[in-house]
Design an enzyme around this catalytic site. Sequence first.
Site: not given
Length: 475
Positions: A274, A317-319, A359, A363, A390-391
């Site tokens: 994180g 860890p990733g991000r 994202r 988020y 179309c949003e």
Amino acid sequence: MRFPVASSAPVPARRGAPRDANGLAAHVWPEGAHRDAQGRLVVGGVDATTLAERFGTPLYVVDERVARRRAARTRAAFESAAASIGTSATVYYAGKAFLSTAIARWMRDEGLAIDVCTGGELAVALAAGVEPARIGFHGNNKSVREIDRAVEAGVGTIILDSEIEVGRVADAAARAGRVQRVRLRVNSGVHASTHEFLATAHEDQKFGVALGDAVRVGRAIRSHDSLEFLGLHCHIGSQIFDAAGFAESAERLLAAHAELAAVAPVPELNLGGGFGIAYTEADDPRPIEVIAEGIAAAVAEACGRHAVPVPRLAFEPGRSIIGPAGITLYTVGTVKPVPIEGGWRHYVSVDGGMSDNLRTALYGADYTVRLAARTSDERPSLVRVAGKHCESGDIVVDEDWLPHDVGPGDLLAVAATGAYCWSLASNYNHVPRPPVVAVADGRARVIVRGETEADLLARDAGLDDHDDDADGVTA
């Protein structure tokens, strides 16, 4: 294209107008990213114009050298911090951030283990040649088939997410004639976010078991001869900028750890991942070395208070590894000035959107955008980079500033898109997913092929029907 000039431009809440709308903040863009003499963005030694012409847009671009350096730096930081308190550390790359066979090999080569959370991610890691013993398998609802496959493959660790999984994994291991190493995921009640953390008594989420149940479930794990209990695991949140939340979580986990250790050794403590990154100039995460040292010091202090040996440590860890290594390139289609209080906002629509970066819609994520094929001396104008879907919520960059003359055909780059963009990509509105290109030392190569409309149609089984009752059923 010229836009209306308002008497006063509104300043967005998160950031004001920059002095130079062409600037590349070093802590936001991939290390070494710069503009060449023609004003083109260069990443990994390859300019954005060349990338767009060769591979098209939208296009995910990952700087291999940056990803590798960040992986090696992260591993070194946690190993050094662990050694300072008399223990060791294992760093797992969190594959959910972005996993392909190439990425898995990069992480393996830099000494990291791999964390997966589905059978599909496990298949990718194995196909990449990752040693099964260096794989950890997460997930709150692993199927029996996935568990069997993981055990049979020799996965190093399975993270048990519920009491039900204790029996399932024990049974799978017994049938396979193996002793499966496991951790138990626990909700510590600590919720960490970018700048603060909140410690609560209860955890209302789908992952893990309650802290108050950890000792009881740990004892249940130990009752199975086919399981080897390594220790507790916790993940407290995402986009965390310092060590405070981890310190609080470690203190809570070590209380349960100590109770279990009073009966038999508990060799490991996994504090998850994180760790945050800079998406905008305003973001200021602490260096990973500082965070690692802070966590290690907190663990040592808590172990002293609970009178237990310092366990091996593990992190996921990733991000923080892959996020800053990636950018996304888009081509502008239309620009639409919209009057708002105090001035104008320019809606800059690009050829991608929420299908390649969910994202922002999911988020409310914040991003940085810049012209990628040129610079401009025009004054900065407030923009919202919108997608083609179309949003109304199809937004890539909610608020940033671009030169006032941005227009159709311009090439844009969005920074820090290496994590959770490709992973969350979809075919909404039947838009093919873009390719992923790795750049390094002036060369570019595709590491994930992009889709075509033909690929989408190839999965449409309706094309196999030649009459209304092809399957023997009539209306």
